[in-house]
Design a protein around this motif. Structure first.
Motif, PDB file in Angstrom:
ATOM      1  N   ALA A 232      12.105 -34.410  35.333  1.00 33.11           N
ATOM      2  CA  ALA A 232      13.048 -35.014  34.617  1.00 33.11           C
ATOM      3  C   ALA A 232      12.306 -36.242  33.733  1.00 33.11           C
ATOM      4  N   PRO A 233      12.261 -36.034  32.432  1.00 31.83           N
ATOM      5  CA  PRO A 233      12.953 -34.958  31.612  1.00 31.83           C
ATOM      6  C   PRO A 233      12.238 -33.706  31.828  1.00 31.83           C
ATOM      7  N   GLU A 234      12.826 -32.414  31.599  1.00 27.82           N
ATOM      8  CA  GLU A 234      12.448 -31.154  31.829  1.00 27.82           C
ATOM      9  C   GLU A 234      11.379 -30.823  30.993  1.00 27.82           C
ATOM     10  N   PRO A 235      10.094 -30.378  31.021  1.00 29.41           N
ATOM     11  CA  PRO A 235       9.065 -29.821  30.156  1.00 29.41           C
ATOM     12  C   PRO A 235       9.426 -28.547  29.794  1.00 29.41           C
ATOM     13  N   ALA A 236       9.086 -28.162  28.809  1.00 30.03           N
ATOM     14  CA  ALA A 236       9.224 -26.694  28.152  1.00 30.03           C
ATOM     15  C   ALA A 236       8.688 -25.745  29.064  1.00 30.03           C
ATOM     16  N   LYS A 237       9.247 -24.811  29.327  1.00 34.98           N
ATOM     17  CA  LYS A 237       8.793 -23.602  29.805  1.00 34.98           C
ATOM     18  C   LYS A 237       8.515 -23.758  31.419  1.00 34.98           C
ATOM     19  N   LEU A 238       9.288 -24.832  31.950  1.00 39.84           N
ATOM     20  CA  LEU A 238       9.146 -25.061  33.375  1.00 39.84           C
ATOM     21  C   LEU A 238       9.610 -23.849  34.165  1.00 39.84           C
ATOM     22  N   ALA A 239      10.563 -23.248  34.052  1.00 38.77           N
ATOM     23  CA  ALA A 239      10.834 -21.983  34.689  1.00 38.77           C
ATOM     24  C   ALA A 239      10.223 -20.970  34.693  1.00 38.77           C
ATOM     25  N   ASP A 240       9.248 -20.826  33.827  1.00 42.02           N
ATOM     26  CA  ASP A 240       8.208 -19.810  33.636  1.00 42.02           C
ATOM     27  C   ASP A 240       7.083 -19.574  34.758  1.00 42.02           C
ATOM     28  N   ASP A 241       7.102 -20.749  35.474  1.00 42.93           N
ATOM     29  CA  ASP A 241       6.055 -20.967  36.588  1.00 42.93           C
ATOM     30  C   ASP A 241       6.466 -20.462  37.814  1.00 42.93           C
ATOM     31  N   PRO A 242       5.802 -19.463  38.765  1.00 44.32           N
ATOM     32  CA  PRO A 242       6.250 -19.036  39.880  1.00 44.32           C
ATOM     33  C   PRO A 242       6.248 -20.121  41.024  1.00 44.32           C
TER      34      PRO A 242
END
Length: 314
Positions: A232-242
């Motif tokens: 937090a704050p959540e950076p862009a494309k965080l959930a793209d990482d394995p």
């Protein structure tokens, strides 16, 4: 003792709901009687060899120095003052209303005067019902209460081991009574410019960039225990990482992404402890790198910051 013993929410939900409210009552006493710390670090519980504790408080507000401890071995609440005074009462057989009454009586008997500012649950479905009127929540299974503490103790040591890797500003490993989770949070020095409408609790908790790591026992929205991490704050494309291990996943919760490793999935790993640490590390790398932290500069291998001590002998 088995590492990460079974903890299915369905089997102890009633005890958990009662204990959660007991913890909130004691936690609100702690909030009223302790010196405020940055990011609300004064408020959570810490683990002991028999349960959880508020730690010492009082003195600055005219009260004697006192502690409140949950003893999940003898299954009692213990209120003690620094001069040796002690009052305790059983946890078994209490409703939230009777627990609230017994606690206030114990404090009064020891000369402690504390006023709970909002004597109702925080962020729970019955948040409008005063503790003194809650006769509904009255379940306490000693075996499950003891296991809850055992799991907290095991997770706390895993979090301590993982947190040793970071040399920056980091919270204690502590047990939050409002959300009933255990967590440690790592901080960047960068200030977060939050909108004026953000509530004061959130503003203080997230006044700096953070990556947080923890464990919770499940709730109505997520009905099983799990290890978690968020940035937090959540950076862009965080959930793209394995994430590691393969059973870990990114979930959308409250409009942001949460890294989750389900408790039973961790238990099924060949080395559950190593799997949890690997999970936290993968979530940290995803969040910190995406947010632009200097990951190398804040590394602390083996809990050592001195380069001479960290270097292998010649």
């Amino acid at each position: 003792m088995e590492l990460f013993p079974p903890m299915p929410l369905a089997e102890w939900r009633d005890t958990k709901e009662t204990l959660h409210r007991f913890a909130q009552i004691v936690g609100k006493v702690r909030l009223a009687a302790s010196v405020r710390r940055n990011h609300w670090w004064n408020v959570p519980f810490h683990l002991t060899g028999r349960g959880i504790t508020t730690r010492p408080m009082g003195q600055v507000d005219g009260n004697p120095i006192f502690t409140i401890d949950f003893d999940f071995v003898a299954h009692r609440l213990v209120v003690a003052t620094v001069d040796g005074g002690t009052v305790s009462f059983p946890l078994l057989g209490q409703s939230v209303a009777s627990f609230h009454r017994e606690l206030l009586n114990a404090l009064g008997a020891l000369g402690v005067r504390v006023e709970i500012a909002i004597p109702r649950p925080f962020d729970l479905p019955d948040a409008d019902r005063p503790f003194a009127e809650d006769f509904e929540h009255a379940s306490y299974d000693p075996a499950w209460a003891n296991r809850y503490w055992q799991v907290l103790s095991q997770v706390a040591l895993v979090l301590e081991e993982f947190t040793a890797r970071f040399s920056g500003k980091v919270s204690p490993v502590h047990h939050f009574w409002h959300t009933f989770d255990i967590a440690s949070t790592w901080f960047s020095p960068r200030v977060v410019d939050q909108p004026p409408q953000v509530d004061p609790v959130t503003r203080e908790a997230y006044s700096r960039e953070v990556v947080s790591f923890g464990f919770w026992f499940g709730d109505a929205a997520f009905g099983e225990p799990a290890f978690y991490s968020y940035t937090a704050p959540e950076p862009a494309k965080l959930a793209d990482d394995p994430l590691t291990p393969a059973s870990a996943e990114w979930l959308v919760r409250n409009g942001s992404h949460l890294a989750v490793l389900r408790y039973d999935a961790a238990r099924a790993e060949a080395d559950p402890r190593a799997a949890v640490i690997a999970f936290y590390e993968s979530a940290y790398q995803a969040g910190a790198v995406r947010a632009g932290w200097d990951v190398a500069a804040s590394a602390c291998p083996g809990g050592i910051t001195d380069p001479c001590l960290a270097a292998p002998p010649p």
